[in-house]
Design a protein around this motif. Sequence first.
Motif, PDB file in Angstrom:
ATOM      1  N   SER A 155       0.854  -1.183   0.000  1.00 14.20           N
ATOM      2  CA  SER A 155       0.000   0.000   0.000  1.00 14.20           C
ATOM      3  C   SER A 155       0.894   1.239   0.000  1.00 14.20           C
ATOM      4  CB  SER A 155      -0.932   0.012   1.216  1.00 14.20           C
ATOM      5  OG  SER A 155      -0.195   0.134   2.417  1.00 14.20           O
ATOM      6  N   ILE A 156       0.402   2.292  -0.649  1.00 16.69           N
ATOM      7  CA  ILE A 156       1.139   3.540  -0.791  1.00 16.69           C
ATOM      8  C   ILE A 156       0.393   4.613  -0.013  1.00 16.69           C
ATOM      9  CG2 ILE A 156       2.107   5.203  -2.405  1.00 16.69           C
ATOM     10  CD1 ILE A 156       3.233   2.396  -2.700  1.00 16.69           C
ATOM     11  N   SER A 157       1.080   5.244   0.913  1.00 17.80           N
ATOM     12  CA  SER A 157       0.466   6.290   1.729  1.00 17.80           C
ATOM     13  C   SER A 157       1.373   7.506   1.752  1.00 17.80           C
ATOM     14  CB  SER A 157       0.222   5.765   3.157  1.00 17.80           C
ATOM     15  OG  SER A 157      -0.324   6.771   3.975  1.00 17.80           O
ATOM     16  N   ARG A 158       0.857   8.625   1.254  1.00 17.46           N
ATOM     17  CA  ARG A 158       1.617   9.875   1.203  1.00 17.46           C
ATOM     18  C   ARG A 158       2.961   9.683   0.501  1.00 17.46           C
ATOM     19  NH1 ARG A 158       0.303   9.453   6.447  1.00 17.46           N
ATOM     20  NH2 ARG A 158       2.493   9.430   7.117  1.00 17.46           N
ATOM     21  N   ALA A 159       2.889   9.083  -0.697  1.00 17.52           N
ATOM     22  CA  ALA A 159       4.085   8.879  -1.514  1.00 17.52           C
ATOM     23  C   ALA A 159       3.773   9.274  -2.952  1.00 17.52           C
ATOM     24  CB  ALA A 159       4.552   7.428  -1.441  1.00 17.52           C
ATOM     25  N   ASP A 160       4.817   9.523  -3.716  1.00 17.89           N
ATOM     26  CA  ASP A 160       4.708  10.038  -5.079  1.00 17.89           C
ATOM     27  C   ASP A 160       4.941   8.909  -6.077  1.00 17.89           C
ATOM     28  OD1 ASP A 160       4.801  11.420  -7.429  1.00 17.89           O
ATOM     29  OD2 ASP A 160       6.482  12.727  -6.891  1.00 17.89           O
ATOM     30  N   LEU A 161       3.932   8.664  -6.938  1.00 19.13           N
ATOM     31  CA  LEU A 161       4.039   7.644  -7.978  1.00 19.13           C
ATOM     32  C   LEU A 161       4.117   8.254  -9.379  1.00 19.13           C
ATOM     33  CD1 LEU A 161       1.396   5.031  -6.741  1.00 19.13           C
ATOM     34  CD2 LEU A 161       3.871   4.809  -6.642  1.00 19.13           C
ATOM     35  N   SER A 162       4.262   9.554  -9.476  1.00 26.18           N
ATOM     36  CA  SER A 162       4.165  10.216 -10.782  1.00 26.18           C
ATOM     37  C   SER A 162       5.250   9.765 -11.746  1.00 26.18           C
ATOM     38  CB  SER A 162       4.218  11.737 -10.604  1.00 26.18           C
ATOM     39  OG  SER A 162       5.454  12.138 -10.017  1.00 26.18           O
ATOM     40  N   ALA A 163       6.433   9.435 -11.245  1.00 20.61           N
ATOM     41  CA  ALA A 163       7.539   9.040 -12.120  1.00 20.61           C
ATOM     42  C   ALA A 163       7.799   7.539 -12.084  1.00 20.61           C
ATOM     43  CB  ALA A 163       8.814   9.782 -11.714  1.00 20.61           C
ATOM     44  N   CYS A 164       6.959   6.784 -11.419  1.00 22.54           N
ATOM     45  CA  CYS A 164       7.229   5.369 -11.174  1.00 22.54           C
ATOM     46  C   CYS A 164       7.051   4.522 -12.433  1.00 22.54           C
ATOM     47  CB  CYS A 164       6.305   4.839 -10.069  1.00 22.54           C
ATOM     48  SG  CYS A 164       6.664   3.136  -9.578  1.00 22.54           S
ATOM     49  N   LYS A 165       7.973   3.609 -12.661  1.00 19.23           N
ATOM     50  CA  LYS A 165       7.821   2.602 -13.705  1.00 19.23           C
ATOM     51  C   LYS A 165       6.986   1.464 -13.133  1.00 19.23           C
ATOM     52  CE  LYS A 165      10.322  -0.622 -16.686  1.00 19.23           C
ATOM     53  NZ  LYS A 165      11.633  -1.166 -17.086  1.00 19.23           N
ATOM     54  N   LEU A 166       5.754   1.364 -13.617  1.00 21.87           N
ATOM     55  CA  LEU A 166       4.821   0.358 -13.111  1.00 21.87           C
ATOM     56  C   LEU A 166       4.745  -0.869 -14.009  1.00 21.87           C
ATOM     57  CD1 LEU A 166       1.970   2.845 -12.165  1.00 21.87           C
ATOM     58  CD2 LEU A 166       3.411   1.603 -10.558  1.00 21.87           C
ATOM     59  N   MET A 167       5.284  -0.777 -15.206  1.00 25.96           N
ATOM     60  CA  MET A 167       5.236  -1.910 -16.123  1.00 25.96           C
ATOM     61  C   MET A 167       5.930  -3.133 -15.526  1.00 25.96           C
ATOM     62  SD  MET A 167       5.902  -0.523 -19.955  1.00 25.96           S
ATOM     63  CE  MET A 167       7.632  -0.490 -19.584  1.00 25.96           C
ATOM     64  N   HIS A 168       5.359  -4.290 -15.850  1.00 30.28           N
ATOM     65  CA  HIS A 168       5.924  -5.591 -15.478  1.00 30.28           C
ATOM     66  C   HIS A 168       5.850  -5.870 -13.973  1.00 30.28           C
ATOM     67  CE1 HIS A 168       7.192  -5.429 -19.564  1.00 30.28           C
ATOM     68  NE2 HIS A 168       8.183  -4.576 -19.356  1.00 30.28           N
ATOM     69  N   ALA A 169       5.150  -5.038 -13.224  1.00 27.90           N
ATOM     70  CA  ALA A 169       4.878  -5.378 -11.825  1.00 27.90           C
ATOM     71  C   ALA A 169       3.796  -6.453 -11.784  1.00 27.90           C
ATOM     72  CB  ALA A 169       4.435  -4.145 -11.051  1.00 27.90           C
TER      73      ALA A 169
END
Length: 449
Positions: free
Chosen positions: A209-223
Motif C-alpha cells: 500500500s502507498i500512503s503519502r508517496a509520489d508515484l508520478s515518475a514510477c515505472k509500473l510496467m511488469h509489476a
Amino acid sequence: MTPAEHDYTGRTFGAADFRDRVFDTPAIFTDCVFTERPDFSGAVFKARVFFTRAVFERGVDFHETTFEKFANFEDVAVTGDARFTGAVFETGLLLEHAEIDGVLRLDRVQFHETRLMGPLRAKEIDFRLVVFHRRARLEFVTGLVRCERASFYGGVQFQLDGADIILKDSELGPASRVATYTAERERYGRPARRPRLVTVSGTDVATLSISRADLSACKLMHAHNLDLLRVRTDDAFGLTPRRLRLARREVIGDEVRWRAEHGGGRRARERWRPPVDWPDVEAPQLAGEVVKTYRALRKGREDSGDGPGAADFYYGEMEMRRLGSGRLSREQWRNRSLRGWTAATGEYVLLSLYWLVSGYGLRAWRSFTALAVVVALAAAGFMTWGFPAKVKMDYGDSFRFTLRAATSLLRGTEAQLTPTGEWIELVLRFLGPVLLGLGVLAVRGRVRR
C-alpha cells in the motif's frame, strides 16, 4: 582474551585492522574515534558489541562480518561510506540516530531478528539482495533507497523522508507499506518530504500500500498483481501537461516517457518531456505494455468502488491504444504490409472518432458539442435541400424540426421531405441518440461513486 581486552571505550584509532578477528566476549567501542578507515571484514562478534556514539572519519568496513549477539550502533557518525556487504545479524540490531554522509551499504546482508532500523540519515542506502526474516520498520532520511532482488519475508514498512525508492524484482511480505516519515521533522529542522517510487518492475505488489508517496515518475510496467496495489493518496499520480483543454487527468510515468519518446511529432514529444528531476528510467518501447498497466490499475480502482478514479485510467488505456495503433499503422506502411496496415489504420480511425466525439465516453462536453454541431449542420441541410420547394421554412423552423428528429423524446409530426432530406433524417436519427447517450454516460461516470 579477557573481557578487559575488548573494552576500547573512548579510544582514538588510526589505521585499525580487525579483519577476521573473533570477539568471544562483549566488545565495547563506545565513544571511539577512528581517524582512518577501520576494517572489520570477516570478523565474528560472538557476544554483544557496542559502537555507541562512535565516530568514523573516513568510513568503516564490516564486509561479511558476523554479529551473533546484539549489535548497538546508536548515534554513530560516519564520514564516507559504511559498508556492511554480506554481513549477518543473527539477533537484534540498534541502528538509530546515525549520521552517514556517504552510502550505507547493506547489500546481501541477512537480518534474522531485526525489526526496526532508524531513524537515521544517509546519502544513499543500498539494500540489494538483502534478506529480512522478520517484519521490519525502516525509518530513513536519505536520497535513495535501492531494493533490488530484496526479500522481506515478514513484510516491511518504509517510512521515508524525501527518498527515491527502487523496488525492483523484490519480494514483499504481508501488509507492506511505503509512506512519508514525519516523526523526526523537529530533529532535521524542516517539513517532511514525500518519498518517490522509481520502479516496482518485477515486484509482486499485491500486499503493498502507498500512503503519502509520489508515484508520478514510477515505472509500473511488469509489476505483478498491479490491480491489487492500494494507493491511499489522492495525488499520488501526476497530471497531463497543461494545454487548452477543460480537464486534466491522472497519468502514469510510463505513458509520459512513451509519449516523450514515440508520441507523434517533435512538438508533441517536447510537450510530454519528463521534468528534469525525474529519475533516469528507460522508456517503454511498445504502447501495448502501457495499455496493460493502465488496465490493471483501472481494474483495481473499479474493484475498490472508485468509478471516477477508474475513468482516468480507462482514458489513458484508450489513448495508448489509439496512439499505438497509429504508430503501428505507419510501421506497417513502411514495411509494405497491406493487411497489417489496413487493420491498424481501421482501429486507429475508429478510436480517433471515439476520442473526438466523446473522449472515449468520458468527456460529456465533447458529446454535447458534437451533437450541437450535427444538429446545426443538419438544420442547414434541411433548409437547403430537405424540404420540397412548396414548403417554406426558415432556419429557425428547420432547426426545430432537426432537434425533434435528433431525439426520441421530442419528435413532432412528420413533415414532407425530399429524398435528400430523408437521408439527412436517417443519419440524424442515428447520430443524435448515440451522441446524447454518450454524453449522459460520461456525466454518470463522473458523478457516480
